[in-house]
Design an enzyme around this catalytic site. Structure first.
Site, mmCIF file in Angstrom:
data_model
loop_
_atom_site.group_PDB
_atom_site.id
_atom_site.type_symbol
_atom_site.label_atom_id
_atom_site.label_comp_id
_atom_site.label_asym_id
_atom_site.label_seq_id
_atom_site.Cartn_x
_atom_site.Cartn_y
_atom_site.Cartn_z
ATOM 1 N N SER A 1 0.834 -1.211 0.000
ATOM 2 C CA SER A 1 0.000 0.000 0.000
ATOM 3 C C SER A 1 0.865 1.256 0.000
ATOM 4 C CB SER A 1 -0.901 0.037 1.234
ATOM 5 O OG SER A 1 -1.780 -1.051 1.263
HETATM 6 N N1 SAH Z 1 -1.428 -4.560 4.009
HETATM 7 C C1 SAH Z 1 -0.678 -4.844 2.804
HETATM 8 C C2 SAH Z 1 -1.482 -4.521 1.561
HETATM 9 C C3 SAH Z 1 -1.436 -5.651 0.614
HETATM 10 S S1 SAH Z 1 -2.556 -5.607 -0.750
HETATM 11 C C4 SAH Z 1 0.677 -4.188 2.799
HETATM 12 O O1 SAH Z 1 0.949 -3.375 3.717
HETATM 13 O O2 SAH Z 1 1.495 -4.478 1.947
HETATM 14 C C5 SAH Z 1 -3.897 -6.603 -0.141
HETATM 15 C C6 SAH Z 1 -3.615 -8.030 0.196
HETATM 16 O O3 SAH Z 1 -4.867 -8.620 0.556
HETATM 17 C C7 SAH Z 1 -3.052 -8.891 -0.935
HETATM 18 O O4 SAH Z 1 -1.861 -9.481 -0.531
HETATM 19 C C8 SAH Z 1 -4.146 -9.940 -1.160
HETATM 20 O O5 SAH Z 1 -3.643 -11.229 -1.515
HETATM 21 C C9 SAH Z 1 -4.828 -9.981 0.188
HETATM 22 N N2 SAH Z 1 -6.195 -10.509 0.216
HETATM 23 C C10 SAH Z 1 -7.190 -10.325 -0.695
HETATM 24 N N3 SAH Z 1 -8.300 -10.991 -0.329
HETATM 25 C C11 SAH Z 1 -8.015 -11.607 0.858
HETATM 26 C C12 SAH Z 1 -8.741 -12.471 1.733
HETATM 27 N N4 SAH Z 1 -10.007 -12.866 1.485
HETATM 28 N N5 SAH Z 1 -8.123 -12.911 2.859
HETATM 29 C C13 SAH Z 1 -6.844 -12.566 3.125
HETATM 30 N N6 SAH Z 1 -6.098 -11.767 2.330
HETATM 31 C C14 SAH Z 1 -6.671 -11.292 1.203
#
Ligand code: SAH
Length: 217
Positions: free
Chosen positions: A67
């Protein structure tokens, strides 16, 4: 020993990132202090290390992103955590957001559905310093009932609609911060559990990757 991510130039870059986030309207000192400490480059692929303190999202593999720091700050500010606050995060991704919350002293339970991303994060030596950070490979739509109730839930991927089933894993007056909507732009929302239902509040628009059902190998 001075770590390579705490060289004077890294500290200068982090401070200027924090100054930029402050100018965009974030004023929670607990959040800004944590962002000034966590070395974002460690959560990014090697070839992007020189861009670690640019206020943008970047690819981390598996079609996912780390993010944007402003977004991390915005969600962390809405989350209003103190040391000991119990938080479930859905979407570990790079674990940068989780590390920022752990640096703030919160107790973090974070879930990732992509096995490769979950495994990559297990190898990150920097994270071993946080005893208050716990990882799960699973589907965030199911939450992590073993450790419920949580004071806060943070979702860092966008579900198309509010996943009300997760409200059961919140403590009374606890709340969930999440972007809601389809691909493109989503509305940041805060959903508070109350005795007689939920309170819904709306904030700014952001762009997140989708929250997807089920686990992915
Ligand atoms: N908080 C992260 C943002 C990553 S982007 C950071 O600081 O880098 C969002 C993430 O959510 C992705 O890795 C994606 O695989 C995950 N995601 C999407 N749907 C999900 C679900 N149902 N359960 C767990 N993770 C999920």
């Amino acid at each position: 020993m001075e770590e390579y991510y705490d060289r004077p130039k890294d500290i200068v870059r982090r401070n200027s990132l924090v100054a930029g986030i402050r100018r965009k309207g974030i004023d929670d000192e607990r959040v800004l202090a944590a962002i000034s400490k966590v070395p974002r480059q460690l959560f990014m692929p090697e070839e992007l290390h020189d861009k670690a303190y640019v206020d943008r999202a970047f690819p981390i593999g598996e079609g996912q992103t780390i993010s944007q720091p402003y977004t991390v700050a915005y969600q962390s500010e809405l989350l209003d955590v103190d040391p000991g606050t119990k938080v479930m995060e859905i979407g570990t991704g790079s674990a940068y957001q989780a590390a920022v919350l752990a640096e703030m002293g919160a107790e973090i339970y974070t879930i990732e559905r992509q096995k490769k991303l979950y495994e990559k994060v297990q190898e990150l030596a920097y994270l071993k310093r946080y005893e208050n950070l716990h990882f799960c490979y699973g589907d965030g739509f199911l939450g992590w009932p073993d450790h419920a109730p949580y004071d806060r839930i943070l979702i860092t991927a966008a579900p198309p609609e509010i996943p009300f089933s997760l409200v059961n894993q919140l403590s009374m007056r606890g709340f969930m911060v999440l972007p809601v909507g389809k691909a493109g732009f989503q509305r940041m929302m805060r959903i508070t559990r109350q005795a007689d239902g939920v309170l819904k509040e709306e904030f700014d628009l952001f762009s997140f990757v989708p929250m997807l059902p089920g686990k992915h190998q």
